[in-house]
Design an enzyme around this catalytic site. Structure first.
Site, PDB file in Angstrom:
ATOM      1  N   ASN A 151      -3.297  -0.943 -13.068  1.00 28.68           N
ATOM      2  CA  ASN A 151      -2.686  -0.904 -11.735  1.00 28.68           C
ATOM      3  C   ASN A 151      -1.739  -2.095 -11.587  1.00 28.68           C
ATOM      4  O   ASN A 151      -1.580  -2.883 -12.507  1.00 28.68           O
ATOM      5  CB  ASN A 151      -3.768  -0.899 -10.650  1.00 28.68           C
ATOM      6  CG  ASN A 151      -4.691  -2.077 -10.802  1.00 28.68           C
ATOM      7  OD1 ASN A 151      -4.277  -3.217 -10.726  1.00 28.68           O
ATOM      8  ND2 ASN A 151      -5.979  -1.800 -11.057  1.00 28.68           N
TER       9      ASN A 151
ATOM     10  N   ASP B 222     -11.112   2.306 -11.075  1.00 32.55           N
ATOM     11  CA  ASP B 222     -12.307   3.086 -10.715  1.00 32.55           C
ATOM     12  C   ASP B 222     -12.728   4.036 -11.832  1.00 32.55           C
ATOM     13  O   ASP B 222     -13.890   4.418 -11.926  1.00 32.55           O
ATOM     14  CB  ASP B 222     -12.041   3.873  -9.434  1.00 32.55           C
ATOM     15  CG  ASP B 222     -11.966   2.942  -8.226  1.00 32.55           C
ATOM     16  OD1 ASP B 222     -12.634   1.903  -8.257  1.00 32.55           O
ATOM     17  OD2 ASP B 222     -11.229   3.249  -7.274  1.00 32.55           O
TER      18      ASP B 222
ATOM     19  N   PHE C 292     -12.697  -7.511  -1.475  1.00 35.61           N
ATOM     20  CA  PHE C 292     -11.339  -7.249  -1.002  1.00 35.61           C
ATOM     21  C   PHE C 292     -11.210  -5.747  -0.818  1.00 35.61           C
ATOM     22  O   PHE C 292     -11.811  -4.974  -1.575  1.00 35.61           O
ATOM     23  CB  PHE C 292     -10.303  -7.716  -2.034  1.00 35.61           C
ATOM     24  CG  PHE C 292      -9.949  -9.170  -1.902  1.00 35.61           C
ATOM     25  CD1 PHE C 292     -10.868 -10.158  -2.235  1.00 35.61           C
ATOM     26  CD2 PHE C 292      -8.698  -9.560  -1.439  1.00 35.61           C
ATOM     27  CE1 PHE C 292     -10.547 -11.499  -2.112  1.00 35.61           C
ATOM     28  CE2 PHE C 292      -8.363 -10.898  -1.308  1.00 35.61           C
ATOM     29  CZ  PHE C 292      -9.286 -11.875  -1.647  1.00 35.61           C
TER      30      PHE C 292
END
Ligand code: CTP
Length: 400
Positions: free
Chosen positions: A208, A277, A321
């Protein structure tokens, strides 16, 4: 905390003088007023005009100069300092100070100051290892001067060894830490940062946009506030923060293993990492070849590290977060509760100036007791310190 502080930057002669120019720029950018004192030899490498232009103040070079003494004398220079930095500090300068000698403006001003002094040596590696030099350095440390360890690498004289001036960012961080209140002293902080990389084959991976900047800022600020900090970091291009132990990892599974290893010994865990994930269900041993017109990658779920910490936690303060693109408060509150956190930093990564790969962030803090604090847009370093203000309170409350 160098903002509004007066720093005397003492520069002695060595090839690394050019790096002191960059250090000066960092100090002024942070809001410090800097007065530069140069030794005679330092002026052979860089002219005083360079330091004068960047500091916006006259550069001090001579002890017996009527004009300079009238403008601001060497004693008042030493008096008004909140911090004295000697960078680069030559073996000669260190030797003089260690033996109580003051024969020029630079050595005289250092001797005359009551301010904390940061000494940043730079010299040839053989000189550095010389027992006489080492004795002098030890004397300074014993007298309360903070001495930074030189970097190892290729030296200007062609030698490979220890003696290089550390990078200006590291000197800046050490200076900043010297003027920062140690409200996290004795606290063991574990921070995670950056993205994870989930390999598809030996040359490809899923990841990411996380740069790691937020987590690195938190780790650096916690170290400056006296915490002992371990930073478990996914792949980033960032420098190791001053005073922080970095454990490099790549995948979510590696991050989980590293975090679990440190968890029991931590008082605070701040999970700023953007953990993938999912990971490819199968990793190709060899490069996947281009054959069919279409290709489907099957993914399987990665462990949720923070949720696991939530179930294992004893007395630790747990901070997560939540990077969201919609319904920020709803999702962040859900994560705070589901993962058993004390606090969550919620940010809408689509907002201007917020989120991945920028230097600023726009966040809200949500607490387990329902309290919410909304912050203005600010630099990630400032967000880190505001976050640590809250963490320090939570940690103190748990200790009582
Ligand atoms: N986190 C984690 N392990 C994961 C995923 C996330 O430890 N496998 C942590 C992150 O470091 C962060 C928090 O959980 O502190 C929330 O991460 P985020 O990606 O916003 O949430 P997810 O739980 O992954 O949920 P979703 O992706 O559905 O928003």
């Amino acid at each position: 905390m160098l903002e509004n502080k007066t720093v005397i930057l003492g520069v002695s002669g060595g090839i690394a003088v050019y790096k002191a120019v960059e250090l000066l720029r960092l100090l002024t950018k942070a809001g410090a007023t800097v007065h530069v004192v140069m030794s005679k030899n330092a002026q052979e490498f860089v002219t005083p005009l360079t330091f004068q232009t960047l500091s916006g103040n006259p550069v001090h070079t001579e002890l017996f100069n009527l004009y300079q003494e009238q403008e601001i004398g060497h004693i008042s220079l030493a008096d008004r300092a909140d911090l004295f930095i000697l960078a680069p500090a030559t073996a000669n300068l260190i030797g003089k100070i260690a033996n109580g000698l003051a024969d020029d403006l630079l050595s005289t001003s250092v001797m005359a100051t009551k301010a904390p002094v940061l000494v940043v040596p730079a010299m040839n590696s053989n000189m550095y290892e010389n027992p006489l030099y080492q004795q002098n350095e030890k004397k300074l440390a014993e007298a309360g001067y903070q001495v930074m360890e030189p970097a190892t690498g290729e030296l200007a004289c062609g030698w490979l060894g220890k003696g290089k001036l550390p990078e200006p960012e590291l000197i800046f961080a050490a200076a900043d830490a010297m003027l920062t209140a140690k409200d996290l002293s004795g606290c063991r902080v574990l921070v995670t940062a950056g993205p994870t990389r989930e390999e598809l084959d030996p040359i490809r991976y899923l990841t990411n946009y996380s740069s790691g900047k937020m987590g690195y800022a938190v780790a650096a600020a916690a170290a400056a506030r006296g915490a002992s900090v371990t930073l478990v970091s996914g792949p980033t291009s960032l420098q190791t923060p001053y005073g922080v132990e970095v454990v490099p990892v790549r995948s979510a599974e590696q991050m989980r293993a590293a975090v679990l290893e440190c968890f029991a010994e931590s008082d605070v865990v701040i999970k700023a990492a953007a953990v993938a994930d999912y990971r490819p269900a199968r990793r190709g041993e060899n490069k996947i070849k281009k054959t069919a017109d279409e290709m489907t990658i099957e993914l399987e779920k990665n462990p949720d590290i923070l949720s696991e910490l939530g179930t294992r936690k004893q007395e630790q303060v747990l901070v997560g977060f939540a990077a969201e693109t919609e319904s920020l408060l709803v999702h962040a509150t859900e994560k705070l509760q589901k993962k058993g956190l004390d606090m969550i930093v919620a940010n809408d990564v689509t907002a201007e100036g917020a989120g991945f790969d920028v230097d600023t962030n726009l966040v809200r803090f949500l607490f387990a007791d329902g309290k919410v604090e909304e912050l203005d847009l600010m630099r990630k370093e400032q967000v880190a310190n505001r976050l640590l203000d809250q963490v320090a309170e939570l940690w103190q409350a748990k200790r009582q």
